[in-house]
Design a protein around this motif. Structure first.
Motif, mmCIF file in Angstrom:
data_model
loop_
_atom_site.group_PDB
_atom_site.id
_atom_site.type_symbol
_atom_site.label_atom_id
_atom_site.label_comp_id
_atom_site.label_asym_id
_atom_site.label_seq_id
_atom_site.Cartn_x
_atom_site.Cartn_y
_atom_site.Cartn_z
ATOM 1 N N GLU A 1 3.424 7.034 0.077
ATOM 2 C CA GLU A 1 2.203 7.678 0.563
ATOM 3 C C GLU A 1 1.746 8.795 -0.374
ATOM 4 O O GLU A 1 0.543 8.953 -0.610
ATOM 5 N N ASP B 1 -3.328 0.837 -0.947
ATOM 6 C CA ASP B 1 -3.304 1.723 0.218
ATOM 7 C C ASP B 1 -3.179 0.920 1.506
ATOM 8 O O ASP B 1 -2.401 1.262 2.397
ATOM 9 N N VAL C 1 4.267 4.515 -6.360
ATOM 10 C CA VAL C 1 4.175 3.625 -5.200
ATOM 11 C C VAL C 1 5.036 2.384 -5.431
ATOM 12 O O VAL C 1 5.798 1.971 -4.556
ATOM 13 N N LYS D 1 -0.117 1.115 4.194
ATOM 14 C CA LYS D 1 -0.332 1.388 5.626
ATOM 15 C C LYS D 1 0.339 0.318 6.485
ATOM 16 O O LYS D 1 0.956 0.630 7.512
ATOM 17 N N SER E 1 -2.843 8.982 -6.614
ATOM 18 C CA SER E 1 -3.257 7.837 -7.444
ATOM 19 C C SER E 1 -2.202 7.480 -8.489
ATOM 20 O O SER E 1 -2.512 7.091 -9.605
ATOM 21 N N ILE F 1 0.013 7.227 -3.283
ATOM 22 C CA ILE F 1 -1.372 6.865 -2.945
ATOM 23 C C ILE F 1 -2.262 8.109 -3.059
ATOM 24 O O ILE F 1 -3.321 8.078 -3.677
ATOM 25 N N GLN F 2 -1.807 9.214 -2.457
ATOM 26 C CA GLN F 2 -2.582 10.458 -2.480
ATOM 27 C C GLN F 2 -2.863 10.928 -3.906
ATOM 28 O O GLN F 2 -3.924 11.450 -4.201
ATOM 29 N N LEU G 1 -6.769 0.661 -5.894
ATOM 30 C CA LEU G 1 -5.985 1.585 -5.078
ATOM 31 C C LEU G 1 -6.203 1.328 -3.584
ATOM 32 O O LEU G 1 -5.281 1.475 -2.791
ATOM 33 N N ALA G 2 -7.396 0.892 -3.209
ATOM 34 C CA ALA G 2 -7.679 0.604 -1.794
ATOM 35 C C ALA G 2 -6.805 -0.542 -1.297
ATOM 36 O O ALA G 2 -6.310 -0.516 -0.173
#
Length: 108
Positions: free
Chosen positions: A28, A78, A39, A82, A34, A31-32, A74-75
């Motif tokens: 996480e 992400d 990750v 999740k 980038s 992700i924050q 990245l989306a």
């Protein structure tokens, strides 16, 4: 059954839960920030350790995180992280209810 087998299993599961929580935080945070490499490293490690304890759905989610890197969006990564968080929550709940008698993981 081996003497102390359930105690050993509980120790292993507590170690897994502590490690998995850290790896989820790393994913996480990646992700924050980038940081795709962060990750991917965390997802790869969690994929292996979750497979070793039989948390196959969680391991599969981690593999999805790894394969989402190919899209380089990245989306997409992400979304996979999740989904992994949701799978991790199910594994945590199952371990606590089934193997740790509802006890929380020790903070140590």
């Amino acid at each position: 059954s081996l003497p102390g087998g359930s105690v050993m299993l509980q120790k292993i599961l507590n170690i897994f839960l502590k490690s998995a929580a850290q790896l989820m935080q790393e994913m996480e945070a990646g992700i924050q920030n980038s940081d795709v490499d962060q990750v991917m490293r965390a997802a790869h490690t969690l994929k292996s350790s979750s497979a070793m304890i039989g948390a196959i759905a969680l391991s599969a989610c981690c593999k999805c995180v790894e394969t989402s890197q190919a899209s380089d969006a990245l989306a997409s990564i992400d979304g996979a992280v999740k989904a992994t968080r949701q799978a991790m929550q199910l594994v945590e709940d199952e371990i606590h209810v089934t193997y740790l008698n509802g006890e929380d993981t020790p903070a140590s």
